[in-house]
Design an enzyme around this catalytic site. Sequence first.
Site, PDB file in Angstrom:
ATOM      1  N   ASP A  37       0.873  -1.180   0.000  1.00  0.00           N
ATOM      2  CA  ASP A  37       0.000   0.000   0.000  1.00  0.00           C
ATOM      3  C   ASP A  37       0.912   1.232   0.000  1.00  0.00           C
ATOM      4  O   ASP A  37       2.137   1.109   0.122  1.00  0.00           O
ATOM      5  CB  ASP A  37      -0.899   0.004   1.248  1.00  0.00           C
ATOM      6  CG  ASP A  37      -2.188   0.795   1.050  1.00  0.00           C
ATOM      7  OD1 ASP A  37      -3.256   0.175   1.011  1.00  0.00           O
ATOM      8  OD2 ASP A  37      -2.119   2.032   0.936  1.00  0.00           O
ATOM      9  N   TYR A 157     -13.002   7.431 -13.255  1.00  0.00           N
ATOM     10  CA  TYR A 157     -13.118   6.200 -12.479  1.00  0.00           C
ATOM     11  C   TYR A 157     -13.779   5.118 -13.321  1.00  0.00           C
ATOM     12  O   TYR A 157     -13.306   3.983 -13.399  1.00  0.00           O
ATOM     13  CB  TYR A 157     -13.921   6.458 -11.198  1.00  0.00           C
ATOM     14  CG  TYR A 157     -13.968   5.276 -10.264  1.00  0.00           C
ATOM     15  CD1 TYR A 157     -12.878   4.950  -9.471  1.00  0.00           C
ATOM     16  CD2 TYR A 157     -15.109   4.478 -10.167  1.00  0.00           C
ATOM     17  CE1 TYR A 157     -12.910   3.859  -8.611  1.00  0.00           C
ATOM     18  CE2 TYR A 157     -15.153   3.388  -9.311  1.00  0.00           C
ATOM     19  CZ  TYR A 157     -14.052   3.084  -8.534  1.00  0.00           C
ATOM     20  OH  TYR A 157     -14.088   2.002  -7.684  1.00  0.00           O
ATOM     21  N   LYS A 161     -11.960   1.687 -14.631  1.00  0.00           N
ATOM     22  CA  LYS A 161     -12.432   0.381 -14.167  1.00  0.00           C
ATOM     23  C   LYS A 161     -12.936  -0.486 -15.318  1.00  0.00           C
ATOM     24  O   LYS A 161     -12.831  -1.723 -15.270  1.00  0.00           O
ATOM     25  CB  LYS A 161     -13.509   0.566 -13.093  1.00  0.00           C
ATOM     26  CG  LYS A 161     -12.966   1.153 -11.791  1.00  0.00           C
ATOM     27  CD  LYS A 161     -11.901   0.276 -11.147  1.00  0.00           C
ATOM     28  CE  LYS A 161     -11.475   0.746  -9.775  1.00  0.00           C
ATOM     29  NZ  LYS A 161     -10.480  -0.152  -9.149  1.00  0.00           N
ATOM     30  N   ILE A 190     -19.649  -1.092  -1.192  1.00  0.00           N
ATOM     31  CA  ILE A 190     -19.031  -1.856  -0.101  1.00  0.00           C
ATOM     32  C   ILE A 190     -18.605  -0.865   0.974  1.00  0.00           C
ATOM     33  O   ILE A 190     -18.047   0.191   0.674  1.00  0.00           O
ATOM     34  CB  ILE A 190     -17.815  -2.650  -0.606  1.00  0.00           C
ATOM     35  CG1 ILE A 190     -18.171  -3.475  -1.845  1.00  0.00           C
ATOM     36  CG2 ILE A 190     -17.271  -3.549   0.510  1.00  0.00           C
ATOM     37  CD1 ILE A 190     -19.269  -4.501  -1.651  1.00  0.00           C
ATOM     38  N   THR A 192     -16.403   0.634   2.861  1.00  0.00           N
ATOM     39  CA  THR A 192     -14.964   0.832   2.999  1.00  0.00           C
ATOM     40  C   THR A 192     -14.685   2.315   3.206  1.00  0.00           C
ATOM     41  O   THR A 192     -15.527   3.161   2.896  1.00  0.00           O
ATOM     42  CB  THR A 192     -14.225   0.369   1.734  1.00  0.00           C
ATOM     43  OG1 THR A 192     -14.601   1.229   0.646  1.00  0.00           O
ATOM     44  CG2 THR A 192     -14.558  -1.069   1.382  1.00  0.00           C
TER      45      THR A 192
END
Length: 255
Positions: A37, A157, A161, A190, A192
């Site tokens: 990361d 984005y 993707k 999700i 996150t």
Amino acid sequence: MKRFENKVCLVTGASSGIGRATAISFAKEGANVVVSDVNEAAGELVVNEIKALGKEAFFVKCDISQRAEVENMIQKTVKTFGRLDCAVNSAGIAGTLSLPTHEYPEDAWLQQININLTGTWYCVKYQLIEMLKQGGGNIVCVSSAAGLVGQPDNVPYCASKHGVIGIVKSAAIENATKNIRINAICPTAIETPMIMEGRRKLAHNPEALEAAINLQRMKRMGQPLEVADVALWMCSDQSTFITGHAMAVDGGAFA
């Protein structure tokens, strides 16, 4: 026997969210894990959690948009553990702007393309080089629901993707007879840090949160572990006839 006993598994974007859940899940299933990361402090915490499970792990800081850093990540993996069996490419960014296509600034476009698309290609490229040397492996790339359908006011984005799925399908065909499988996961909402605190700030916007929940037919947010479970299944011997697939993990949103 655990599914990944003594396997070497690399996870990018592993300091939080889907990546973190995936790295820890690999360890619980017997793997030694490379945690990667840009957030070193959070990454080291994940390493400590894995070591507490009795497995080996180390952290390597890597900005995937930098080719040399990706190459170094793979080299460190092989130098430390001797091989690379599985890789889950979870690193990516969502951006901070919500603007129509014709108003989107070029620098913000390039940032997402460089990380989400070019960065993922770097990862797959160097993972493949190593897996071809050793005679096999599994790669999973985290795309998005925005890789399957359009997403207004979020063009870089969405484009990046979609591109990830193109990488996956092309590389999967190239390596289908070489004992290497490559697949993609396409999550919707999700829970996150990226979605709760990122562009849409769902944690601070009750109306946007409700809209995201209502899009899911299950009427709830997905959890990182639910995506990690799919990633592990795709890397396991339970999915040996699946490659080049982009699987929606969507709570029925696309049904």
